[in-house]
Write a protein that holds these residues in place. Structure first.
Motif, short mmCIF file in Angstrom:
data_model
loop_
_atom_site.label_atom_id
_atom_site.label_comp_id
_atom_site.label_asym_id
_atom_site.label_seq_id
_atom_site.Cartn_x
_atom_site.Cartn_y
_atom_site.Cartn_z
N PRO A 174 0.84 -1.21 0.00
CA PRO A 174 0.00 0.00 0.00
C PRO A 174 0.87 1.26 0.00
O PRO A 174 1.88 1.34 0.70
N GLY A 175 0.53 2.24 -0.82
CA GLY A 175 1.26 3.49 -0.91
C GLY A 175 2.43 3.46 -1.87
O GLY A 175 3.07 4.49 -2.08
N TYR A 176 2.71 2.30 -2.47
CA TYR A 176 3.84 2.18 -3.39
C TYR A 176 3.33 2.21 -4.82
O TYR A 176 2.39 1.50 -5.18
N CYS A 177 3.97 3.01 -5.65
CA CYS A 177 3.60 3.19 -7.05
C CYS A 177 2.13 3.64 -7.15
O CYS A 177 1.48 3.94 -6.15
N LEU A 178 1.63 3.70 -8.35
CA LEU A 178 0.29 4.26 -8.57
C LEU A 178 -0.80 3.38 -7.98
O LEU A 178 -1.75 3.86 -7.33
N CYS A 179 -0.72 2.07 -8.20
CA CYS A 179 -1.77 1.17 -7.72
C CYS A 179 -1.81 1.15 -6.19
O CYS A 179 -2.90 1.16 -5.60
#
Length: 857
Positions: free
Chosen positions: A468-473
């Motif tokens: 969660p919180g990493y890259c766009l997804c």
């Protein structure tokens, strides 16, 4: 020169060289010469409108100017010969040539202005001054060319009068020339001959007024009487007669122009309402003339009179120009091809509009294109409406397809892969055929890749699990909001060799306030954020959330089914779900609000038992059978009967869901209420074919009725009667009591006429106070005459309107099919001619067309 008492001073003249009388034969000859020269010039220049921009037009203009200039000088010469002078009248060659050139040059400039397509008041004033001054100059230079050994002075008042006569003559003649060439529908008398007579008479008036201005001074120094006093009075008499004729003509011309202007204003108003304009393209000159409404459609000010084809193409959207050029060229090359195209335009402010153009090519006898005329309609709103409806339909289909995957016995991975294929295949969605679906791992809280399409091999490893919180997804899952990116920015944490520029829609899949996963779609770089795409993807994500829950646990199947049912029930569209036998098992909230039936009242019943009008039951049952047999989606329209008895028109998209054995499980119908849209279309159609004041058919609808009646009369070998009625004294009512009373009177007249007719007859209003009637199906005049008498008697009875007693009558012309013609235009024209005979002999009567009847003057 002496401006106090004289204007010009010439050579000395012997005392016996005085004009004492006129040769009236030569005077009349001078009038005839001026008339013929004027007639030739006007005839040639009036024909230029049909060949404007061609070498033939230039030849006509040159020949007309040469004829007029030489004719004016010939009249001057004959007029001088008409003066019985004791001394011979001789001419100095160079000065004489100068006077001839002055006449030809002034005539050429003036006639060129009068034959211009953009003739205006400014052109009229300039042309009149040029032509009048040139003719005056020709006369006085011609006088100077005479070899007379005597003093020749001019009276200033007669000199100014001659110039005024020349300018006024030129002004009216040029105005008539323009109307002859440009507005042939206005005059109903021979304006060509009238114009030539006035122009020729005025030119002679100038000549003899100039002669009256001449004062010969013999060598003794005593002034002789003015030359041609009798000719001056003769000219004044001719001028008064011609002036009376011209005033009468211009009275009629002004009335006709008022009618033409009123029709033009009505056309412009109708075009503004319909967002439509018209254009004319002169192929030879490559000029395109636009109506004002086209300038409004194109967002431009009418600063120019005409454009070339290349100028028009600059307004066309660059991506559509080649297609427009091909359509134009094809219509020019192929006689059977009509110019009919939809394309985009770019306004000066940068906005885009969608227009629909229809054009027709006019050709000469050899098939060569001469002119192209057509219309432009602004269909932007309709185009956008169609696109929105198409997108809505495609969205409904895709949502239905996603829902159907939930009814099929598929594994979760297989279902997600099929769902991804469906989403990426939506036609209106601006995404690349590339994307992925992640599901949330409840234990670790990470996103796990479950379905993908078109991902690079390196991404399959890098994106197998995302925190969660990493890259766009990861950011979309953490924020629980759609994350949009038009390009690779700092939020795109994952990179690999060979990565191509792109954007993203990362849509969190939420169910009951819990993140179930993320839908990741790839976009072309630079694609703007689209709220409509956001809304659709939100609906898709919500649907996916339900499908995911259905597959994740059997224990939550009932809850997830209820979630899907809730989506259907709360959808703004009408949703009805039927079982394999046709019983209603879902009747959503939109259906309940529309029909007035609750879901409890609808469940378990057949749709055709209470929602359909009897004539449409068989049609809907046939649709149901086709779905149960063929399993193919079906689109159709039918009415629903509401609880209060009123009906609504619904557009349906029906599809079938199948069991694992291929049998019908459910039939889902998604509908849209299109009642108001259809009513609006019908109102527009009615307004286009009926008179707004009386509600009667208008001219266009009347011609259609008449065409049908003629065809029926031919088949039945029957007669047909056309009554053309013009109200007597209606103008007096309008002028004295006002247009409001006039409108009420027209409505009352329409009602009385209808009361006098049979049910099979048709009455229409052509405009103003003109009405027409079609009497169908009779074998002799004994059927027509009583009806005509009945109408005359009904309209002769006073009308009492808001305290006013209106006394009118009607003049009726009658034509018969097949005796007087076999097409609508011919029958209507002959009925009109017969009506004018009634007008000429006293009105409030009728006349059956007679072959010897002439066109009314």
């Amino acid at each position: 020169m002496h401006f106090s008492t004289h204007l010009f001073l010439f050579d000395e003249l012997p005392a016996n060289a005085l004009t004492t009388s006129h040769d009236w034969g030569l005077v009349i000859l001078s009038l005839a010469v001026a008339f013929l020269a004027s007639l030739t010039a006007l005839d040639l220049t009036s024909r230029i409108a049909s060949v404007r921009g061609t070498p033939a037009a230039r030849r006509m203009l040159t020949l007309g100017a040469f004829s007029l200039g030489c004719g004016i000088w010939a009249m001057h010469f004959v007029g001088m010969m008409a003066m019985k002078m004791a001394a011979p009248v001789l001419y100095e060659p160079l000065t004489t040539l100068l006077s001839v050139l002055a006449a030809i040059l002034s005539a050429y400039l003036a006639l060129r202005l009068a034959s211009s397509a953009t003739f205006s008041r400014r052109h009229l004033i300039l042309g009149s001054i040029l032509m009048g001054s040139g003719i005056g100059a020709m006369h006085y230079i011609g006088m100077d060319a005479m070899r007379m050994p005597a003093s020749l002075h001019y009276r200033l008042d007669y000199f100014l009068l001659s110039i005024i006569v020349a300018v006024a003559t030129s002004a009216i003649a040029l105005s008539l020339t323009f109307h002859i060439g440009q507005k042939a529908e206005i005059p109903r008398i021979s304006t060509k001959y009238l114009s030539a007579a006035f122009m020729g008479g005025g030119i002679c008036g100038l000549h003899y007024t100039a002669m009256a201005a001449a004062v010969f001074v013999p060598l003794t120094g005593t002034h002789s009487p003015p030359v041609g006093w009798d000719a001056g009075f003769f000219t004044l008499a001719i001028g008064l007669v011609i002036l009376g004729i011209v005033i009468g003509y211009h009275w009629e011309l002004n009335l006709s122009e008022i009618r033409v202007k009123k029709n033009a204003d009505s056309l412009a108003h109708a075009q503004q309402i319909a967002h439509m304009g018209n254009w004319d393209w002169d192929i030879a000159s490559n000029e395109i003339i636009w109506s004002k409404q086209i300038f409004r459609i194109f967002g431009m000010e009418p600063e120019v009179d005409a454009l070339s084809l290349s100028g028009f193409l600059e307004i066309v959207h660059p991506d559509d120009r080649e297609r427009v050029q091909e359509a134009v060229q094809k219509s020019l090359n192929d006689v059977d091809t009509k110019y009919d195209i939809q394309h985009r335009i770019i306004r000066p402010d940068g906005s885009q509009r969608v227009v629909h153009e229809i054009g027709q090519v006019n050709r000469d006898a050899n098939g060569k294109p001469l002119q192209m005329s057509g219309t432009v309609s602004d269909i932007t709103e309709f185009h956008e409406l169609e696109k929105r409806e198409a997108r809505a339909l495609q969205s409904r289909v895709s949502i239905s397809a996603l829902l159907e995957t939930g009814l099929e016995p598929l594994s979760l991975e297989k279902q997600l892969q099929v769902a991804l294929d469906i989403i990426l295949s939506v036609p209106w969605l601006s995404v690349q055929y590339k994307g992925s679906i992640f599901l949330m791992d409840e234990e670790s809280g990470e996103l796990v890749l479950h379905a993908n399409k078109g991902l690079a091999a390196g991404l399959l490893i890098s994106c197998a699990r995302i925190k969660p919180g990493y890259c766009l997804c990861g950011r979309a899952a953490q924020s629980r909001k759609i994350l949009f990116s038009s390009h690779l920015d700092h939020r795109h944490d994952i990179h690999y060799d060979g990565i191509q520029p792109h954007g993203h829609y990362c849509v969190p899949i939420l169910a009951k306030d819990r993140v179930r996963g993320v839908l990741n779609l790839y976009l072309p770089e630079g694609h703007p954020n689209n709220p409509e795409e956001d809304a659709f993807l939100t609906a898709v994500a919500n649907t996916l959330a339900g499908l995911i829950d259905l597959r994740q646990t059997e224990a939550k199947l009932r809850a997830e089914q209820e979630f899907s049912a809730t989506i259907l029930r709360t959808a703004p569209a009408l949703v009805v779900v039927l079982d394999q036998e046709g019983h209603i098992i879902l009747f959503n909230e939109a259906c309940q609000q529309l029909t007035g039936y609750s879901e409890q009242e609808a469940l378990g019943r057949f749709v055709w038992d209470f929602l359909l009008p009897p004539p449409q039951i068989a049609q809907v049952q046939e649709v149901f059978q086709s779905l149960t047999i063929g399993h193919f989606p079906h689109v159709h329209e039918n009415h629903w009967v509401r609880k209060d008895g009123s009906t609504r028109l619904i557009s349906w998209y029906n599809s079938a869901t199948l069991n694992s054995d291929g049998t019908i499980h459910h039939i889902i119908g998604t509908g849209l209420d299109i009642t108001e849209k259809r009513q609006a279309e019908e109102r527009l159609q009615y307004m286009a074919s009926h008179d707004a004041l009386t509600g009667l058919p208008n001219r266009m609808q009347f011609i259609e009725h008449l065409s049908v009646s003629i065809a029926q009369a031919k088949r039945g070998k029957e007669m047909l009667g056309i009554l053309f009625m013009d109200l007597d004294r209606f103008k007096a009512v309008n002028d004295n009591l006002g247009h409001d009373i006039g409108d009420l009177l027209l409505i009352a007249v329409a009602e009385r006429i209808k009361e006098c007719l049979r049910e099979s007859d048709v009455v229409a209003r052509l405009g103003g106070d003109e009405f027409t009637v079609i009497m169908n199906g009779f074998s002799d005049l004994e059927t027509v005459v009583p009806v005509v008498h009945k109408i005359i008697e009904a309209l002769s009875t006073p009308f009492h309107l808001e305290g006013h007693a209106c006394h009118i009558g009607t003049s009726i012309g009658v034509s018969l099919f097949p005796d007087h013609g076999e097409n609508p235009q011919e029958l209507l024209k002959k009925a009109d001619l017969a009506m004018y005979q009634v007008k000429n002999r006293g009105r409030n009567d009728f006349q059956i067309f007679q072959a010897e009847a002439s066109v009314p003057e």
